[in-house]
Scaffold this active site. Sequence first.
Site, PDB file in Angstrom:
ATOM      1  NE  ARG A  96     -24.000  -0.696  56.852  1.00 30.73           N
ATOM      2  CZ  ARG A  96     -25.042   0.080  57.184  1.00 30.73           C
ATOM      3  NH1 ARG A  96     -24.998   1.379  56.950  1.00 30.73           N
ATOM      4  NH2 ARG A  96     -26.128  -0.429  57.726  1.00 30.73           N
TER       5      ARG A  96
ATOM      6  CG  HIS B 117     -29.627  -4.116  55.963  1.00 31.56           C
ATOM      7  ND1 HIS B 117     -28.721  -4.495  56.942  1.00 31.56           N
ATOM      8  CD2 HIS B 117     -29.973  -2.825  56.257  1.00 31.56           C
ATOM      9  CE1 HIS B 117     -28.530  -3.473  57.776  1.00 31.56           C
ATOM     10  NE2 HIS B 117     -29.269  -2.461  57.385  1.00 31.56           N
TER      11      HIS B 117
ATOM     12  CD  GLN C 254     -33.513  -1.998  59.188  1.00 34.61           C
ATOM     13  OE1 GLN C 254     -32.505  -1.342  59.426  1.00 34.61           O
ATOM     14  NE2 GLN C 254     -34.680  -1.760  59.778  1.00 34.61           N
TER      15      GLN C 254
ATOM     16  CG  ASP D 157     -34.168   1.426  51.492  1.00 36.28           C
ATOM     17  OD1 ASP D 157     -33.861   2.415  52.186  1.00 36.28           O
ATOM     18  OD2 ASP D 157     -33.328   0.566  51.138  1.00 36.28           O
TER      19      ASP D 157
ATOM     20  CB  CYS E 160     -34.375   0.105  56.633  1.00 36.31           C
ATOM     21  SG  CYS E 160     -33.899   0.861  55.072  1.00 36.31           S
TER      22      CYS E 160
ATOM     23  NE  ARG F 115     -30.883  -2.945  62.566  1.00 36.75           N
ATOM     24  CZ  ARG F 115     -29.967  -2.441  61.722  1.00 36.75           C
ATOM     25  NH1 ARG F 115     -30.260  -1.406  60.979  1.00 36.75           N
ATOM     26  NH2 ARG F 115     -28.776  -3.006  61.598  1.00 36.75           N
TER      27      ARG F 115
HETATM   28  N1  NVA Z   1     -30.795   0.517  50.508  1.00 39.82           N
HETATM   29  C1  NVA Z   1     -30.143   1.356  51.468  1.00 39.82           C
HETATM   30  C2  NVA Z   1     -30.344   0.842  52.858  1.00 39.82           C
HETATM   31  C3  NVA Z   1     -29.753   1.692  53.952  1.00 39.82           C
HETATM   32  C4  NVA Z   1     -29.945   1.105  55.313  1.00 39.82           C
HETATM   33  C5  NVA Z   1     -28.660   1.429  51.135  1.00 39.82           C
HETATM   34  O1  NVA Z   1     -28.068   0.393  50.810  1.00 39.82           O
HETATM   35  O2  NVA Z   1     -28.091   2.532  51.183  1.00 39.82           O
HETATM   36  N1   CP Z   2     -31.064   1.029  58.640  1.00 39.09           N
HETATM   37  C1   CP Z   2     -29.725   1.113  58.694  1.00 39.09           C
HETATM   38  O1   CP Z   2     -29.004   0.131  58.453  1.00 39.09           O
HETATM   39  O2   CP Z   2     -29.265   2.338  59.046  1.00 39.09           O
HETATM   40  P1   CP Z   2     -27.754   2.812  59.078  1.00 39.09           P
HETATM   41  O3   CP Z   2     -27.281   2.911  57.660  1.00 39.09           O
HETATM   42  O4   CP Z   2     -27.790   4.119  59.786  1.00 39.09           O
HETATM   43  O5   CP Z   2     -26.942   1.777  59.826  1.00 39.09           O
END
Ligand code: NVA
Ligand code: CP
Length: 316
Positions: free
Chosen positions: A112, A139, A142, A235, A275, A303
Amino acid sequence: MTMSIKELKGKDMLCLKEFTPEQVKYLIELGLDLKRRYHAGERILNTLNGKSIAMIFEKPSTRTRVSLEVAAYQLGAQPITLGWNELQLGRGEPIKDTARVLSRFVNGITARVKNHNDLIELANYADIPVINALSDLSHPMQVIADYMTVYEKKGKFKGLKLAFIGDGSDNMVHSLMIAASQLGIDFYLGSPKDLKPNNEIFKAAKSFAEISGSNIVITEDPLEAVDKADVVYTDVFVSMGQEDIAEAKKKLLKPYQVNVKLMERANNNAIFLHCLPAHRGEEVTDDVIEGPWSAVWDEAENRLHSEKAILTSLIP
Ligand code: NVA
Ligand code: CP
């Protein structure tokens, strides 16, 4: 299923545009199959016995981290979760050196990252699969879980309409749009004109859509986007790492909240997906996320099963 798991072994998963529609469908079907087997009592699969997987996080995570660790355990693999700053990466060791060293120890890396280019560099120098666990661009993991949920609830992909309401430049928009165009789902984006999707992603989605027959429509009008939709998705207004522009984004996105009025414009049996994490009162109201449309908890559970499908397919 026409393809075999062998075709995916060793492949990176950085963005779904680098996958064929058949590969994406295969991962969704495998995830659904593993979920059925899990609920029938087949919890430990041991398909990755004796393997180790490094799981690097440069940003916080609840779902991705826990589902990945549990997925690895159920596949018989050892998960090694590593915060970016716990590694020498945090003190400036080059990504390319980290990639080559980890390749000598483990069989796969999930990461990540703040910057998608860092993921590309990691993948370029690693001899093992690198899997995107969220970047600023996409992502993909997801989205395999999301379309598993759509299939469970709707029983098909072709001809469905999915509406994403909110930030058009969001990483979720990119991955959802690519996979929708691969699966033959119509993708409608309701978003302010200043928050557009990445152009390269948009072009890739358009070329998949030419083959699958799906429509990709971008409008500033959330009601038009959501009209007769089968799936409504949103989101957060402010993604991780965007804290400095939080107030401006919240102001711009205020008219794009998913609330009951908006859901009433969707199809009668429409589902709501997110998500997560969600900010109630910002991008979604409490009565929608807790209401009859909401499939977010099934989506979150998926997930785990999608992660098992991805890890077992890609890690050699
Ligand atoms: N768009 C959000 C998704 C979190 C799973 C982020 O990048 O924080
Ligand atoms: N949806 C998702 O990726 O959640 P987290 O940020 O908790 O991993």
